[in-house]
Design a protein around this motif. Structure first.
Motif, short mmCIF file in Angstrom:
data_model
loop_
_atom_site.label_atom_id
_atom_site.label_comp_id
_atom_site.label_asym_id
_atom_site.label_seq_id
_atom_site.Cartn_x
_atom_site.Cartn_y
_atom_site.Cartn_z
N TYR A 46 -1.54 6.91 8.58
CA TYR A 46 -0.57 5.82 8.75
C TYR A 46 -0.24 5.23 7.39
O TYR A 46 -1.12 4.78 6.67
N VAL A 70 2.70 9.17 9.24
CA VAL A 70 3.62 8.09 9.59
C VAL A 70 3.95 7.27 8.36
O VAL A 70 3.07 6.93 7.58
N SER A 102 5.02 3.20 15.85
CA SER A 102 4.79 4.48 15.16
C SER A 102 5.53 5.64 15.83
O SER A 102 5.72 6.68 15.21
N VAL A 112 -7.49 7.16 13.03
CA VAL A 112 -6.29 6.67 12.35
C VAL A 112 -6.73 6.20 10.97
O VAL A 112 -7.66 5.39 10.85
N ALA A 114 -5.69 4.31 7.46
CA ALA A 114 -4.78 3.39 6.77
C ALA A 114 -5.34 3.27 5.36
O ALA A 114 -6.18 2.42 5.07
N VAL A 131 -2.13 0.53 16.33
CA VAL A 131 -3.18 1.50 16.03
C VAL A 131 -4.14 1.62 17.22
O VAL A 131 -4.55 2.72 17.59
#
Length: 181
Positions: A46, A70, A102, A112, A114, A131
């Motif tokens: 992400y 993303v 997303s 996920v 980040a 998320v």
């Protein structure tokens, strides 16, 4: 409040800086291997930026796994696509986020990531809920604050009341979904 989208000129500057750092201190592969990614998993990068971690994640999940990259910046996804094509990696799906949406189906991700993007998030609660939505019931969120103090990151996540710390490492904090949310 909408998260701040980088301008193309800002993205190009950031990409050039990352390329310089990677040339002087090539750490992305080693850092990615320390994330605990397993073959066959579905992971989300992400805020993928120019795809430096996306490429390594795709290598680690292997052909049976999947990476969803993303970003809010179309130029970031274009740069990522070029890297993937150069390396012949076909197990990555690119998603252009619309604000905090997303575009990923719910309960999709094992993990996920980040990485060094949390400081760009204006509405932490909306981001963390998205998320949470896209993570599997036993899904994890791996945060590397980068430009934000660890105690600030931890405070923002705690305020969401939907993620709990699973473990802390030197470069990252791993969160698990809070039960009963």
């Amino acid at each position: 409040m909408i998260q701040r989208k980088l301008k193309n000129s800002e993205f190009r500057f950031m990409q050039a800086l990352m390329n310089l750092v990677d040339h002087v201190y090539p750490h992305v592969r080693a850092k990615s291997e320390a994330f605990g990614i397993k073959a066959g998993q579905t992971v989300v990068d992400y805020g993928c930026g120019p795809g430096r971690y996306t490429v390594e994640m795709a290598r680690l999940v292997g052909p049976a796994g999947k990476v969803i990259a993303v970003d809010l910046v179309e130029l970031a996804l274009e740069a990522t696509k070029i890297k993937l094509e150069e390396r012949g990696l076909g197990n990555v799906e690119l998603k252009l986020a619309q604000e905090y949406d997303s575009g990923i189906e719910g309960s999709t991700a094992d993990i996920v990531f980040a990485i060094d993007m949390f400081h760009h998030i204006a509405d932490t609660d909306s981001f963390l809920r998205e998320v949470y939505r896209i993570s599997k019931p036993d899904g994890l969120l791996v945060l590397s604050g980068g430009h934000m103090l660890r105690k600030t990151v931890k405070a923002k996540i705690a305020m969401s009341e939907i993620w709990d710390i699973a473990k802390e490492r030197k470069d990252q904090i791993v969160y698990k979904k809070r039960e009963g949310f």
